[in-house]
Design an enzyme around this catalytic site. Structure first.
Site, short mmCIF file in Angstrom:
data_model
loop_
_atom_site.label_atom_id
_atom_site.label_comp_id
_atom_site.label_asym_id
_atom_site.label_seq_id
_atom_site.Cartn_x
_atom_site.Cartn_y
_atom_site.Cartn_z
N HIS A 39 51.27 66.30 50.37
CA HIS A 39 49.99 65.71 50.00
C HIS A 39 48.91 66.17 50.99
O HIS A 39 49.20 66.52 52.13
CB HIS A 39 50.07 64.18 50.03
CG HIS A 39 51.23 63.61 49.29
ND1 HIS A 39 52.50 63.62 49.81
CD2 HIS A 39 51.31 63.01 48.07
CE1 HIS A 39 53.34 63.05 48.94
NE2 HIS A 39 52.64 62.67 47.88
N SER B 220 57.16 60.28 44.75
CA SER B 220 57.79 59.29 45.63
C SER B 220 58.79 58.42 44.88
O SER B 220 58.47 57.82 43.86
CB SER B 220 56.73 58.37 46.26
OG SER B 220 55.89 59.10 47.12
N ASN C 172 53.17 49.55 41.35
CA ASN C 172 52.65 48.23 41.74
C ASN C 172 51.53 47.81 40.80
O ASN C 172 50.85 48.66 40.20
CB ASN C 172 52.17 48.22 43.20
CG ASN C 172 51.20 49.34 43.50
OD1 ASN C 172 51.59 50.47 43.77
ND2 ASN C 172 49.91 49.03 43.44
N MET D 177 47.87 59.80 44.96
CA MET D 177 47.40 60.72 46.00
C MET D 177 47.94 62.13 45.80
O MET D 177 48.11 62.87 46.77
CB MET D 177 47.82 60.19 47.38
CG MET D 177 47.41 58.74 47.64
SD MET D 177 48.19 58.07 49.12
CE MET D 177 47.81 56.31 48.90
N SER D 178 48.18 62.52 44.54
CA SER D 178 48.79 63.83 44.27
C SER D 178 48.41 64.30 42.88
O SER D 178 47.45 63.82 42.28
CB SER D 178 50.32 63.72 44.39
OG SER D 178 50.84 62.91 43.36
N TYR E 213 46.88 64.33 52.60
CA TYR E 213 46.80 63.46 53.77
C TYR E 213 47.81 63.82 54.86
O TYR E 213 47.68 63.37 56.00
CB TYR E 213 46.95 61.98 53.38
CG TYR E 213 48.29 61.59 52.78
CD1 TYR E 213 49.42 61.47 53.57
CD2 TYR E 213 48.38 61.32 51.42
CE1 TYR E 213 50.65 61.11 53.01
CE2 TYR E 213 49.60 60.96 50.86
CZ TYR E 213 50.72 60.85 51.65
OH TYR E 213 51.93 60.50 51.09
N GLU E 214 48.82 64.63 54.52
CA GLU E 214 49.79 65.04 55.53
C GLU E 214 49.24 66.11 56.47
O GLU E 214 49.89 66.45 57.47
CB GLU E 214 51.07 65.54 54.86
CG GLU E 214 51.83 64.45 54.12
CD GLU E 214 53.02 64.99 53.36
OE1 GLU E 214 54.01 65.37 54.03
OE2 GLU E 214 52.98 65.03 52.12
N ALA F 279 54.40 58.65 41.63
CA ALA F 279 54.35 57.19 41.71
C ALA F 279 52.89 56.80 41.84
O ALA F 279 52.15 57.38 42.64
CB ALA F 279 55.15 56.69 42.90
N HIS G 102 54.73 51.06 50.86
CA HIS G 102 55.45 52.24 50.39
C HIS G 102 56.87 51.85 49.93
O HIS G 102 57.42 52.46 49.01
CB HIS G 102 55.52 53.30 51.50
CG HIS G 102 56.02 54.64 51.03
ND1 HIS G 102 55.35 55.39 50.10
CD2 HIS G 102 57.14 55.34 51.35
CE1 HIS G 102 56.03 56.51 49.86
NE2 HIS G 102 57.12 56.50 50.61
N HIS H 148 60.75 61.69 49.79
CA HIS H 148 60.59 63.09 49.40
C HIS H 148 61.62 63.91 50.16
O HIS H 148 61.48 64.17 51.36
CB HIS H 148 59.17 63.59 49.72
CG HIS H 148 58.11 62.96 48.88
ND1 HIS H 148 57.57 63.57 47.78
CD2 HIS H 148 57.50 61.76 48.97
CE1 HIS H 148 56.66 62.77 47.23
NE2 HIS H 148 56.60 61.67 47.94
#
Length: 281
Positions: free
Chosen positions: A88, A35, A243, A219-220, A90-91, A118, A255, A66
């Site tokens: 990912h 990201s 962050n 998350m990846s 979650y998609e 990220a 995001h 992306h």
């Protein structure tokens, strides 16, 4: 969206053949950009560009930041294949769909994969804009049973029970340390934990992850690394810290914040990645 659970070797080869038909390059190095880090692909020269939707079975990115395309060309005179954006879990994709691009790269003859993401800081000293060299990983999704190696083993690609004691290549880690020192880049190092998302972590989540040894969370990456190592592909990984650690719940994460941090991270990552490519024998 019901994801495809398993891919056969002929299906993976169908993807690789579709890529071969669209480029004259035979990439040696693969890059996966996370990201806000897609601008790294702009450094590729004499590039062939393939939108993900043009490839059979290839999962299409749905997340801002992306771009969703392959960029194949030259970086430091090395033939590279760059994923400008990833997908990912979650998609709605299956673990095998998420990692299909790594399988396709392996069938194209890629020897080394450079993975970026990220990530949120867990280590209290890490700041937005920092780059963390990943030295190890915690597979939180896989511990719950969601492994990209679940199902029939592709014996032609690797053994049933691959070793993960050196998921990230030790020689490449040493090279990155030397490049960072030479270029005066303040390089962090640490352990990356992969959660399923898409919600950002609660303060209690982060305190738990810190207790078990994680320095950054995202998350990846971990499923891709597992599949790369199953196929004996060398891996080097970077987390762009987007962050600061929110261990007490005093701040919120968005995001947009992740994408903004990418602007600070990309120049450092570009320097490190070009250094790796220059050092390849």
């Amino acid at each position: 969206m019901a994801g495809k659970e398993f891919f056969t070797l002929p299906e993976i080869d169908q993807v690789a053949d579709a890529i071969r038909s669209r480029t004259q390059y035979r990439p040696r190095v693969g890059l996966i950009l996370g990201s806000g880090l897609g601008d790294l692909a702009n450094a590729v020269t004499k590039a062939d560009v393939i939108p993900y939707e043009d490839l059979p079975y290839w999962p299409v990115s749905t997340v801002p930041g992306h771009a969703g395309r392959l960029v194949i060309g030259l970086l430091e005179n090395q033939p590279v294949i760059v994923m400008q954006g990833r997908v990912h879990y979650y998609e709605g994709y299956s673990m095998q769909e998420i990692t299909l691009p790594v399988r396709a790269m392996q069938r194209l003859g890629v020897e080394l994969i450079i993975i970026t993401n990220a990530a949120g800081a867990i280590h209290p000293d890490y700041l937005p804009g920092d780059v963390m060299l990943i030295t190890d990983q915690i597979n939180m999704i896989g511990m719950a049973g969601l492994s990209p190696l679940r199902g029939p083993n592709l014996d032609e690609m690797g053994e049933r029970f691959p070793d993960m004691s050196q998921a990230y290549d030790r020689k490449l880690i040493e090279q990155v340390r030397a490049i960072a020192a030479h270029q005066d880049i303040h390089l962090r190092e640490g352990v990356y934990a992969c959660l399923a998302g898409p919600s950002f972590e609660s303060p209690a989540d982060l305190r738990f992850l810190r207790t078990i040894g994680a320095d950054a969370v995202g998350m990846s990456t971990v499923p891709e690394v597992i599949v790369a190592r199953h196929g004996k592909t060398r891996v080097v990984g970077f987390s762009g810290i987007s962050n600061k650690a929110n261990l007490d719940g005093s701040t919120t994460t968005s995001h947009e914040e992740v994408l903004q941090a990418g602007q600070l991270i990309v120049p450092k990552l570009k320097t490190l990645i070009l250094g790796i490519l220059r050092s390849l024998e």
